[in-house]
Design an enzyme around this catalytic site. Sequence first.
Site, short mmCIF file in Angstrom:
data_model
loop_
_atom_site.label_atom_id
_atom_site.label_comp_id
_atom_site.label_asym_id
_atom_site.label_seq_id
_atom_site.Cartn_x
_atom_site.Cartn_y
_atom_site.Cartn_z
N LYS A 175 1.17 -1.36 -0.52
CA LYS A 175 0.59 -2.59 0.05
C LYS A 175 0.25 -2.35 1.52
O LYS A 175 1.08 -1.92 2.30
CB LYS A 175 1.57 -3.76 -0.09
CG LYS A 175 1.71 -4.24 -1.53
CD LYS A 175 2.53 -5.50 -1.63
CE LYS A 175 2.93 -5.80 -3.06
NZ LYS A 175 1.97 -6.54 -3.83
N HIS B 256 11.65 -2.58 -4.69
CA HIS B 256 10.71 -3.22 -3.76
C HIS B 256 11.41 -3.79 -2.51
O HIS B 256 10.97 -3.57 -1.39
CB HIS B 256 9.95 -4.35 -4.45
CG HIS B 256 9.21 -3.93 -5.69
ND1 HIS B 256 8.68 -2.68 -5.84
CD2 HIS B 256 8.91 -4.59 -6.83
CE1 HIS B 256 8.08 -2.59 -7.03
NE2 HIS B 256 8.22 -3.74 -7.65
C1 BG6 Z 1 6.91 -5.42 -10.61
C2 BG6 Z 1 7.95 -6.17 -11.40
O1 BG6 Z 1 7.41 -4.17 -10.22
O2 BG6 Z 1 6.56 -6.18 -9.46
C3 BG6 Z 1 7.45 -7.55 -11.79
O3 BG6 Z 1 8.28 -5.44 -12.59
C4 BG6 Z 1 6.97 -8.30 -10.58
O4 BG6 Z 1 8.47 -8.30 -12.45
C5 BG6 Z 1 6.00 -7.45 -9.76
O5 BG6 Z 1 6.33 -9.49 -11.01
C6 BG6 Z 1 5.65 -8.12 -8.45
O6 BG6 Z 1 4.64 -7.39 -7.81
P1 BG6 Z 1 3.60 -8.12 -6.85
O7 BG6 Z 1 2.78 -7.01 -6.28
O8 BG6 Z 1 2.82 -9.07 -7.70
O9 BG6 Z 1 4.43 -8.87 -5.83
#
Ligand code: BG6
EC number: 1.1.1.49
Length: 485
Positions: A180, A238
Site C-alpha cells: 500500500k 498486516h
Molecule cells: C486479507 C484478509 O489479508 O486482508 C481479509 O484475509 C481482509 O480478511 C483483507 O478483508 C483486508 O485487506 P484490505 O486491503 O481490504 O484492507
Amino acid sequence: MNTQTNFDLILFGATGDLAMRKLIPCLYQAHAAGLLHPEGRILGVSRSEFDTAAFLKKVESDSKIHIKNHFSDELWKTFVARIQYLTVDATRPETFLALGETVNARKNTDNVIVYLSTAPKFFTPICENLAAIGLNNEKVRIVLEKPLGTDLKSSQEINAAVGAFYQEKQIYRIDHYLGKESLQNLLALRFANIMFEPLWNNKYLKSVQLTIAEQLGVEERGEFYDITGALRDMVQNHLMQMLCMTAMEKPASLDADAVRDEKLKVIKSLKPLSLKDVEQNVVRGQYTPGEKDGIRLNGYLEEHQVPPESRTETYVAIKAEIQNQRWAGVPFYLRTGKRMAGKVAEIVLNFHDLDNHIFENSQSAPNRLVIELQPTESIRLYTQVKTPGAGNRVETTALSVDMGQAIEGRRAEAYERLLLDVINGKLALFNRRDELEAAWEWVMPIMENWSQSLNPPHGYTADSWGPEAARALLARDGNLWHEEQ
Ligand code: BG6
C-alpha cells in the site's frame, strides 16, 4: 518505466478468489500502464480440467468485473493474449511435466515467477514437484501468499520445506499491506522530513493506535475464516507490518535487508506476553446480530459455514509495549475487526499534553497525528488555533492533506506494485523468514491462552466499534479509541 524483464508467471490457484479478484486485474493494470515486458506470459494453473479457452471465459466473467480503471477492449485483448492455462494437480508429479515443457520451451525468459495462491498445505508438494522438473534453478522466484502457516511451528515447517528447494533471496512472502502506497509513504514522512522524526518517541508521544476496521462481515469465507480468525488473518501480518513501519529506526538505506533488519528489531523488542498479560492486555471479540439502515445484519454465528458454537474471534484489540529507548512507556494499541461501524485503516499518534497552559481551555486537546491508509490516503495533524474574536480560547483544527488530491500520479493497487517488484527482483516489501517467524512467536501466547480459556469471546453488535472490554482496555490507561477522541 518499462521493465525489460521477460518473465513467465506461473499462477497456482489461478481459478481461485484472489487470482480472479486481485491478481489478474492487477496484472491487467500493469499491462495497461505499459509496465510488463511485451513477451511476458501468465501461465494459470490449477486442478480444474480447463483448457485455455475455458479459463479465459472464466477470467472474462469473474475477473474483468474487478477492473475499475483504465479499461479498454483493445488493451484487454492484448492482455489476455499473454494468458495460457494448464491443469496441474499439486500432489500429482506427472501433471507437472507439461508445465515444465511449456516453460523450458522458451529460452529467452529472464525469470520464472511461481505464485502460490493456494492453501499452505500444498506449498511443500508444489515445491517438490517443481524441483523435479528443474524449476528450482536460479531464474525462479517463488511467491508465498498468506497465511503462511497457522502457528509458529507450521510456519517454520513451510519455510524449511520451501527453503530446501529455494534460497531465501528467491522467496517473496507477500503481505499486501506492505504494497500500500500509504504505508510506504510513512517512511518518507518520517525519514525524508526533519520535523517529524525528532517528535517520534516517548518524550513527545503518549500512545499510538493502529486500527484496521472493516465493515464487511466474513461473507462467503466462513469456512476459511472460522479456522483462521482475526489474529491469524490480520494481526500476525498486516497489523504487525503497520507496527513495524511506525516504530522502526531509520534504516541505513532502503535496501531490502536494511529495511527488514530494522523491522525485525521492532518485533524482537516487543515485550513478550505472558499468559496473564494476555488476559489483561488482549481482547477478543465476536460480532453479534445488529442492524444498519433498517437492515438486519447477521451475527457471526449465523454466517454461512460457521459452526453455531464457534469461538473464533472476529475482533482483536491488544495493548503492546516496545522495550527500547525510543518507545519504552508508550502503549501501542492494535485492533482489527470485521463488521465494525466504519471501514478505516489508520495510525494515530497521540502526543502528550503540554505542561503549562496559558489559554483558557486547551487542557484537554493534545496534538494528534492521524495517518489514514484507507479509505482515503491522508495525513491530519490536529493542532490548537485561537478562536476568532475577543477572549483567549483555542480550538482544535486539523492541518490536513489528502494525498490523492495533493500529489498527481497513478496510484497502483498493492498487488500490482508487489507483482512488479517480484518481476523486477525487489525484495524490500516482502517478509523475510526471521521476521515472519518472530511475528508468529509473539502472537503464540495469545493463541495458547485462548485455546485454554473458558471465557468465550466478548460479543459486540454488528456495526459497532467493538466490545466494551476493548474500550475498558484503554480507559484503564486514561485513553480513548480514536473515534471517541
Ligand atoms: C486479507 C484478509 O489479508 O486482508 C481479509 O484475509 C481482509 O480478511 C483483507 O478483508 C483486508 O485487506 P484490505 O486491503 O481490504 O484492507
